[in-house]
Design a protein around this motif. Structure first.
Motif, PDB file in Angstrom:
ATOM      1  N   GLY A 160       0.754  -1.119   0.087  1.00  0.00           N
ATOM      2  CA  GLY A 160       0.292   0.083  -0.050  1.00  0.00           C
ATOM      3  C   GLY A 160       0.723   1.221   0.026  1.00  0.00           C
ATOM      4  N   VAL A 161       2.085   1.182  -0.027  1.00  0.00           N
ATOM      5  CA  VAL A 161       3.046   2.335   0.165  1.00  0.00           C
ATOM      6  C   VAL A 161       2.954   3.195  -1.189  1.00  0.00           C
ATOM      7  N   GLU A 162       3.065   4.526  -1.107  1.00  0.00           N
ATOM      8  CA  GLU A 162       2.388   5.464  -2.269  1.00  0.00           C
ATOM      9  C   GLU A 162       3.394   6.469  -2.405  1.00  0.00           C
ATOM     10  N   VAL A 163       4.580   6.509  -1.445  1.00  0.00           N
ATOM     11  CA  VAL A 163       5.531   7.734  -1.291  1.00  0.00           C
ATOM     12  C   VAL A 163       6.899   6.990  -1.568  1.00  0.00           C
ATOM     13  N   PRO A 164       8.128   7.679  -1.682  1.00  0.00           N
ATOM     14  CA  PRO A 164       9.320   7.009  -1.627  1.00  0.00           C
ATOM     15  C   PRO A 164       9.696   6.754  -0.185  1.00  0.00           C
ATOM     16  N   ILE A 165      10.187   5.348  -0.043  1.00  0.00           N
ATOM     17  CA  ILE A 165      10.471   4.611   1.088  1.00  0.00           C
ATOM     18  C   ILE A 165      11.784   4.195   1.096  1.00  0.00           C
ATOM     19  N   ALA A 166      12.361   4.216   2.181  1.00  0.00           N
ATOM     20  CA  ALA A 166      13.750   3.635   2.368  1.00  0.00           C
ATOM     21  C   ALA A 166      13.524   2.538   3.677  1.00  0.00           C
ATOM     22  N   SER A 221      29.572   2.722  14.275  1.00  0.00           N
ATOM     23  CA  SER A 221      29.677   3.081  12.765  1.00  0.00           C
ATOM     24  C   SER A 221      28.510   2.831  12.054  1.00  0.00           C
ATOM     25  N   ALA A 222      28.065   1.578  12.256  1.00  0.00           N
ATOM     26  CA  ALA A 222      26.826   1.207  11.542  1.00  0.00           C
ATOM     27  C   ALA A 222      25.596   2.251  11.523  1.00  0.00           C
ATOM     28  N   ALA A 223      25.382   2.523  12.689  1.00  0.00           N
ATOM     29  CA  ALA A 223      24.485   3.297  13.333  1.00  0.00           C
ATOM     30  C   ALA A 223      24.541   4.867  12.560  1.00  0.00           C
ATOM     31  N   GLU A 224      25.829   5.283  12.647  1.00  0.00           N
ATOM     32  CA  GLU A 224      26.112   6.639  11.944  1.00  0.00           C
ATOM     33  C   GLU A 224      25.737   6.608  10.539  1.00  0.00           C
ATOM     34  N   GLU A 225      26.215   5.450   9.913  1.00  0.00           N
ATOM     35  CA  GLU A 225      25.847   5.080   8.371  1.00  0.00           C
ATOM     36  C   GLU A 225      24.297   5.309   8.052  1.00  0.00           C
ATOM     37  N   ALA A 226      23.581   4.475   9.235  1.00  0.00           N
ATOM     38  CA  ALA A 226      22.091   4.309   8.734  1.00  0.00           C
ATOM     39  C   ALA A 226      21.632   5.907   8.911  1.00  0.00           C
ATOM     40  N   HIS A 227      22.108   6.747   9.883  1.00  0.00           N
ATOM     41  CA  HIS A 227      21.645   8.028  10.083  1.00  0.00           C
ATOM     42  C   HIS A 227      21.978   8.784   8.863  1.00  0.00           C
ATOM     43  N   GLN A 228      23.162   8.766   8.246  1.00  0.00           N
ATOM     44  CA  GLN A 228      23.477   9.496   6.867  1.00  0.00           C
ATOM     45  C   GLN A 228      22.535   8.934   5.732  1.00  0.00           C
ATOM     46  N   ASN A 229      22.269   7.778   5.675  1.00  0.00           N
ATOM     47  CA  ASN A 229      21.262   7.319   4.737  1.00  0.00           C
ATOM     48  C   ASN A 229      19.876   7.933   4.965  1.00  0.00           C
ATOM     49  N   MET A 230      19.493   8.050   6.041  1.00  0.00           N
ATOM     50  CA  MET A 230      18.368   8.839   6.456  1.00  0.00           C
ATOM     51  C   MET A 230      18.442  10.265   6.050  1.00  0.00           C
ATOM     52  N   LEU A 231      19.503  10.917   6.314  1.00  0.00           N
ATOM     53  CA  LEU A 231      19.630  12.237   5.792  1.00  0.00           C
ATOM     54  C   LEU A 231      19.525  12.566   4.433  1.00  0.00           C
ATOM     55  N   HIS A 232      20.142  11.455   3.589  1.00  0.00           N
ATOM     56  CA  HIS A 232      20.325  11.656   2.257  1.00  0.00           C
ATOM     57  C   HIS A 232      18.735  11.399   1.770  1.00  0.00           C
ATOM     58  N   TRP A 233      17.976  10.375   2.408  1.00  0.00           N
ATOM     59  CA  TRP A 233      16.799  10.355   1.749  1.00  0.00           C
ATOM     60  C   TRP A 233      15.650  11.414   2.026  1.00  0.00           C
ATOM     61  N   VAL A 234      15.735  12.043   3.267  1.00  0.00           N
ATOM     62  CA  VAL A 234      15.019  13.211   3.311  1.00  0.00           C
ATOM     63  C   VAL A 234      15.175  14.353   2.375  1.00  0.00           C
ATOM     64  N   SER A 235      16.627  14.304   2.564  1.00  0.00           N
ATOM     65  CA  SER A 235      16.917  15.501   1.687  1.00  0.00           C
ATOM     66  C   SER A 235      16.475  15.368   0.175  1.00  0.00           C
ATOM     67  N   LYS A 236      16.503  14.243  -0.209  1.00  0.00           N
ATOM     68  CA  LYS A 236      16.184  14.139  -1.615  1.00  0.00           C
ATOM     69  C   LYS A 236      14.642  14.303  -1.750  1.00  0.00           C
ATOM     70  N   TYR A 237      13.948  13.819  -0.785  1.00  0.00           N
ATOM     71  CA  TYR A 237      12.361  13.795  -1.236  1.00  0.00           C
ATOM     72  C   TYR A 237      11.480  14.632  -0.212  1.00  0.00           C
ATOM     73  N   VAL A 238      12.005  15.413   0.912  1.00  0.00           N
ATOM     74  CA  VAL A 238      11.372  15.972   1.698  1.00  0.00           C
ATOM     75  C   VAL A 238      11.644  17.653   1.157  1.00  0.00           C
ATOM     76  N   LYS A 239      11.120  18.163   0.319  1.00  0.00           N
ATOM     77  CA  LYS A 239      11.476  19.509  -0.169  1.00  0.00           C
ATOM     78  C   LYS A 239      10.201  20.041  -0.879  1.00  0.00           C
TER      79      LYS A 239
END
Length: 239
Positions: A160-166, A221-239
């Motif tokens: 049922g997802v209709e928006v970009p999702i990570a 390090s893995a947590a920080e990488e995930a946080h960067q992935n989050m930032l990349h996703w919202v920066s790309k699609y939340v604008k």
């Protein structure tokens, strides 16, 4: 459903943690951080330990530093799960705090954000919160979704997802094992109109993005990488 894995390494809750402040939003006590006049907001929906978890608030501050207005509501009304109460295991606690109520509460928070002039909203859900986010992954509510080590999310819900999702998952996760995330990935790949990203982090366990062991450099390090992935996703699609 939620189980023991959802409750490992519980945080020491601290209502004073973070550089933001708490006020009512959509009827809920909410940790707010970042520029209040931003038209871009990111909603963080916690795991069962709630919105006073210091690492969750630290992540909120990190996202806010990128220019987003970040909101972390208290969906449990001052009653987060407490790990050391034997007579109230998480299976009992969750009867009072089902994600369905979280979905309805989140709609009120979204309305409140829009009334403040916010025009683009991303939502990230951790464990319990992922179920809330995926149910709201429609353009009328949010513009981008993220699920981190989700609980209670099924393939049918993903359809049922209709928006970009990570989706960021852990190699060692009983509730969202890599095989299930692979199914999510296949379903999303078949939806040409929906952008998606699925990543499984090796050598980490359920909950690692907000309940990581600070003394384990690899997990940090893995947590920080995930946080960067989050930032990349919202920066790309939340604008």
């Amino acid at each position: 459903m939620s189980g023991p894995e959802c409750c490992t390494n519980p945080p020491a809750l601290n209502p004073s943690s973070g550089s933001g402040h708490v006020e009512k939003l959509g009827g809920l006590d909410t940790y707010l951080t970042g520029p209040a006049d931003s038209n871009r907001a990111v909603l963080l929906i916690s795991d069962v330990f709630g919105y006073e978890a210091p690492k969750l608030r630290k992540l909120a501050d990190k996202i806010a530093a990128a220019g987003f207005y970040v909101v972390v509501p208290d969906f449990f009304y001052g009653d987060p799960y407490v790990a050391d109460i034997p007579e109230r295991p998480v299976q009992v606690w969750i009867k009072d705090h089902g994600p369905d109520k979280g979905v309805e509460d989140t709609k009120l928070v979204v309305e409140a954000l829009k009334s403040k002039g916010v025009s683009a909203i991303g939502a990230a859900g951790f464990c319990w919160g992922a179920k809330v986010v995926v149910e709201l992954a429609k353009p009328q509510f949010i513009q981008a979704a993220l699920m981190l080590h989700p609980s209670m999310v099924t393939v049918d819900v993903i359809k049922g997802v209709e928006v970009p999702i990570a989706i960021l998952g852990a190699e060692h996760d009983k509730f969202s094992p890599p095989a299930l995330l692979k199914q999510f990935e296949e379903v999303l790949a078949a939806k040409n109109e929906v952008e998606s990203f699925v990543k499984v982090f090796p050598n980490v366990s359920h909950g690692w993005t907000v309940r990581y062991d600070v003394d384990d450099p690899a997990v940090v390090s893995a947590a920080e990488e995930a946080h960067q992935n989050m930032l990349h996703w919202v920066s790309k699609y939340v604008k």
